[in-house]
Design a protein around this motif. Structure first.
Motif, PDB file in Angstrom:
ATOM      1  N   GLY A 297      -2.887   7.381 -11.373  1.00 14.51           N
ATOM      2  CA  GLY A 297      -3.858   7.878 -10.403  1.00 14.51           C
ATOM      3  C   GLY A 297      -3.463   7.622  -8.963  1.00 14.51           C
ATOM      4  O   GLY A 297      -4.318   7.431  -8.086  1.00 14.51           O
ATOM      5  N   ASP A 298      -2.160   7.631  -8.698  1.00 11.92           N
ATOM      6  CA  ASP A 298      -1.680   7.326  -7.352  1.00 11.92           C
ATOM      7  C   ASP A 298      -1.846   8.508  -6.408  1.00 11.92           C
ATOM      8  O   ASP A 298      -1.834   9.670  -6.814  1.00 11.92           O
ATOM      9  N   VAL A 299      -2.031   8.191  -5.151  1.00 11.43           N
ATOM     10  CA  VAL A 299      -2.108   9.182  -4.081  1.00 11.43           C
ATOM     11  C   VAL A 299      -0.828   9.075  -3.263  1.00 11.43           C
ATOM     12  O   VAL A 299      -0.511   8.004  -2.733  1.00 11.43           O
ATOM     13  N   GLN A 300      -0.097  10.177  -3.164  1.00 13.51           N
ATOM     14  CA  GLN A 300       1.150  10.189  -2.407  1.00 13.51           C
ATOM     15  C   GLN A 300       1.067  11.214  -1.271  1.00 13.51           C
ATOM     16  O   GLN A 300       0.207  12.075  -1.253  1.00 13.51           O
ATOM     17  N   GLY A 301       2.003  11.105  -0.352  1.00 15.81           N
ATOM     18  CA  GLY A 301       2.080  12.063   0.736  1.00 15.81           C
ATOM     19  C   GLY A 301       1.421  11.619   2.025  1.00 15.81           C
ATOM     20  O   GLY A 301       1.496  12.332   3.030  1.00 15.81           O
ATOM     21  N   LEU A 302       0.772  10.450   2.022  1.00 16.49           N
ATOM     22  CA  LEU A 302       0.104   9.931   3.215  1.00 16.49           C
ATOM     23  C   LEU A 302       0.753   8.617   3.642  1.00 16.49           C
ATOM     24  O   LEU A 302       1.059   7.765   2.809  1.00 16.49           O
TER      25      LEU A 302
ATOM     26  N   TYR B 158       6.327   9.094   1.304  1.00  9.60           N
ATOM     27  CA  TYR B 158       5.104   8.293   1.336  1.00  9.60           C
ATOM     28  C   TYR B 158       4.553   8.190  -0.087  1.00  9.60           C
ATOM     29  O   TYR B 158       3.936   9.111  -0.592  1.00  9.60           O
ATOM     30  N   PHE B 159       4.800   7.047  -0.724  1.00 12.31           N
ATOM     31  CA  PHE B 159       4.451   6.858  -2.123  1.00 12.31           C
ATOM     32  C   PHE B 159       3.149   6.098  -2.325  1.00 12.31           C
ATOM     33  O   PHE B 159       2.785   5.786  -3.461  1.00 12.31           O
ATOM     34  N   GLY B 160       2.455   5.779  -1.269  1.00 14.80           N
ATOM     35  CA  GLY B 160       1.201   5.057  -1.407  1.00 14.80           C
ATOM     36  C   GLY B 160       1.413   3.725  -2.094  1.00 14.80           C
ATOM     37  O   GLY B 160       2.331   2.971  -1.772  1.00 14.80           O
ATOM     38  N   GLY B 161       0.585   3.436  -3.097  1.00 14.23           N
ATOM     39  CA  GLY B 161       0.698   2.167  -3.804  1.00 14.23           C
ATOM     40  C   GLY B 161       1.601   2.197  -5.014  1.00 14.23           C
ATOM     41  O   GLY B 161       1.701   1.198  -5.737  1.00 14.23           O
TER      42      GLY B 161
ATOM     43  N   HIS C 104      -6.952   5.195   2.394  1.00 17.87           N
ATOM     44  CA  HIS C 104      -8.058   4.313   2.046  1.00 17.87           C
ATOM     45  C   HIS C 104      -7.511   3.205   1.143  1.00 17.87           C
ATOM     46  O   HIS C 104      -6.645   3.448   0.297  1.00 17.87           O
ATOM     47  N   VAL C 105      -8.021   2.008   1.306  1.00 18.11           N
ATOM     48  CA  VAL C 105      -7.521   0.893   0.515  1.00 18.11           C
ATOM     49  C   VAL C 105      -7.726   1.135  -0.979  1.00 18.11           C
ATOM     50  O   VAL C 105      -6.898   0.740  -1.809  1.00 18.11           O
ATOM     51  N   GLU C 106      -8.813   1.829  -1.348  1.00 16.37           N
ATOM     52  CA  GLU C 106      -9.058   2.116  -2.762  1.00 16.37           C
ATOM     53  C   GLU C 106      -7.952   2.988  -3.350  1.00 16.37           C
ATOM     54  O   GLU C 106      -7.525   2.786  -4.496  1.00 16.37           O
ATOM     55  N   ASP C 107      -7.487   3.981  -2.570  1.00 19.99           N
ATOM     56  CA  ASP C 107      -6.422   4.859  -3.050  1.00 19.99           C
ATOM     57  C   ASP C 107      -5.099   4.113  -3.173  1.00 19.99           C
ATOM     58  O   ASP C 107      -4.298   4.386  -4.072  1.00 19.99           O
ATOM     59  N   TYR C 108      -4.870   3.183  -2.245  1.00 20.04           N
ATOM     60  CA  TYR C 108      -3.624   2.417  -2.310  1.00 20.04           C
ATOM     61  C   TYR C 108      -3.612   1.481  -3.515  1.00 20.04           C
ATOM     62  O   TYR C 108      -2.597   1.341  -4.209  1.00 20.04           O
ATOM     63  N   LEU C 109      -4.744   0.846  -3.773  1.00 22.13           N
ATOM     64  CA  LEU C 109      -4.806  -0.159  -4.823  1.00 22.13           C
ATOM     65  C   LEU C 109      -4.954   0.414  -6.233  1.00 22.13           C
ATOM     66  O   LEU C 109      -4.638  -0.263  -7.212  1.00 22.13           O
ATOM     67  N   ARG C 110      -5.432   1.670  -6.339  1.00 23.71           N
ATOM     68  CA  ARG C 110      -5.712   2.227  -7.661  1.00 23.71           C
ATOM     69  C   ARG C 110      -4.500   2.180  -8.596  1.00 23.71           C
ATOM     70  O   ARG C 110      -4.619   1.719  -9.740  1.00 23.71           O
ATOM     71  N   PRO C 111      -3.321   2.666  -8.189  1.00 20.88           N
ATOM     72  CA  PRO C 111      -2.190   2.613  -9.115  1.00 20.88           C
ATOM     73  C   PRO C 111      -1.748   1.193  -9.434  1.00 20.88           C
ATOM     74  O   PRO C 111      -1.275   0.926 -10.551  1.00 20.88           O
ATOM     75  N   VAL C 112      -1.916   0.291  -8.481  1.00 20.54           N
ATOM     76  CA  VAL C 112      -1.541  -1.105  -8.727  1.00 20.54           C
ATOM     77  C   VAL C 112      -2.451  -1.701  -9.788  1.00 20.54           C
ATOM     78  O   VAL C 112      -1.994  -2.296 -10.772  1.00 20.54           O
ATOM     79  N   SER C 113      -3.760  -1.521  -9.600  1.00 15.83           N
ATOM     80  CA  SER C 113      -4.730  -2.053 -10.547  1.00 15.83           C
ATOM     81  C   SER C 113      -4.566  -1.426 -11.921  1.00 15.83           C
ATOM     82  O   SER C 113      -4.573  -2.123 -12.945  1.00 15.83           O
ATOM     83  N   THR C 114      -4.401  -0.107 -11.965  1.00 19.38           N
ATOM     84  CA  THR C 114      -4.275   0.595 -13.245  1.00 19.38           C
ATOM     85  C   THR C 114      -3.017   0.163 -13.987  1.00 19.38           C
ATOM     86  O   THR C 114      -3.049  -0.116 -15.194  1.00 19.38           O
ATOM     87  N   ALA C 115      -1.899   0.101 -13.272  1.00 21.34           N
ATOM     88  CA  ALA C 115      -0.642  -0.283 -13.908  1.00 21.34           C
ATOM     89  C   ALA C 115      -0.700  -1.706 -14.446  1.00 21.34           C
ATOM     90  O   ALA C 115      -0.345  -1.966 -15.601  1.00 21.34           O
TER      91      ALA C 115
END
Length: 252
Positions: free
Chosen positions: A93-98, A152-155, A104-115
């Motif tokens: 559920g990662d957000v890339q391109g930004l 820009y790979f986000g989290g 948003h911190v939630e978008d950055y942390l989502r892939p970390v938490s999920t993984a």
């Protein structure tokens, strides 16, 4: 056959990477248990495996649900007699391109938490059975490398690095039980990019341009590498990564 009579669980088995690994495992003689949240995709991969003469079963599963993961592992052992290989390739559920400063911190942390959560839960469920067997292989998949200008790979890279830390710790703790823990690092697989991705061709080209061989790994090659890593041919390999990035990721 490299994996004859082995039982393999693939979380995210309906995706591009998961499906490629599942087909390779089945081709090498493994009984494949596909788990995920998309029944149509899981069944498509299962049908492909069965059509080729392999064994495949599917299960709807949320890998963030610890009880469900444990129950599924128990079901695999009840059906097959063992749980020999476990691989987690679910989407994060990662957000890339930004740029990070615009996220948003939630978008950055989502892939970390999920993984971290899902790798922990799936590895724990498999390892509990593997410890009793005193054998087994845990496989992770990632493409972590140094950040590069313009990407820009986000989290996602943070998630990959977190999984690598877990892989090292698991390898140390589980090694005495004969359990191996490995990561496949690809640097990106163009074939796995969604067909409807707007900048798909541009991203695919950037993946190829970053390689030394001027070609990226194919899905079939990812599956072949995973099958080798899970087999007795790689019996002395643990606490390590298999670099299948065609030189995009430099080993130190």
């Amino acid at each position: 056959m490299l994996l004859n009579k082995k039982n393999a669980v693939i979380y995210g088995g309906g995706g591009a990477i998961g499906g490629a690994v599942a087909r390779a495992f089945a081709r090498e003689g493994a009984r494949v248990f596909l788990a995920g949240r998309s029944p149509e995709k899981l069944e498509l991969v299962a049908r492909q495996i069965r059509a080729a003469g392999g064994l495949a079963e599917t299960a709807l599963l949320d890998a963030t649900n610890g009880r469900a993961v444990e129950q599924h592992a128990d079901d695999v052992v009840a059906a097959g007699g063992s749980l020999d290989i476990s691989m987690n390739v679910i989407q994060h559920g990662d957000v890339q391109g930004l740029p990070m400063v615009d996220m948003h911190v939630e978008d950055y942390l989502r892939p970390v938490s999920t993984a971290v959560q899902t790798v922990f839960l799936t590895a724990r469920a498999a390892a509990r059975h593997m410890m009793q067997q005193r054998s087994g292989v845990l496989l992770a998949f990632g493409g972590s490398g140094d950040p590069t200008p313009g990407n820009y790979f986000g989290g996602l890279i943070t998630a990959f690095e977190a999984v690598e830390a877990m892989r090292r710790q698991l390898a140390v703790e589980l090694g005495p039980y004969g359990i191996r823990v490995l990561t496949l690092r690809s640097g990106g697989v163009p074939e796995s990019l969604p067909e409807d991705m707007g900048d798909r061709e541009e991203i695919a080209s950037s993946i190829v341009d970053a390689t030394l061989l001027r070609r990226a790994a194919t899905l079939e090659e990812v599956g072949n590498a995973a099958a080798f890593a899970a087999s007795d041919k790689a019996a002395s390999m643990t606490a390590a990564t298999l670099n299948i990035s065609a030189g995009a990721l430099m080993d130190r």
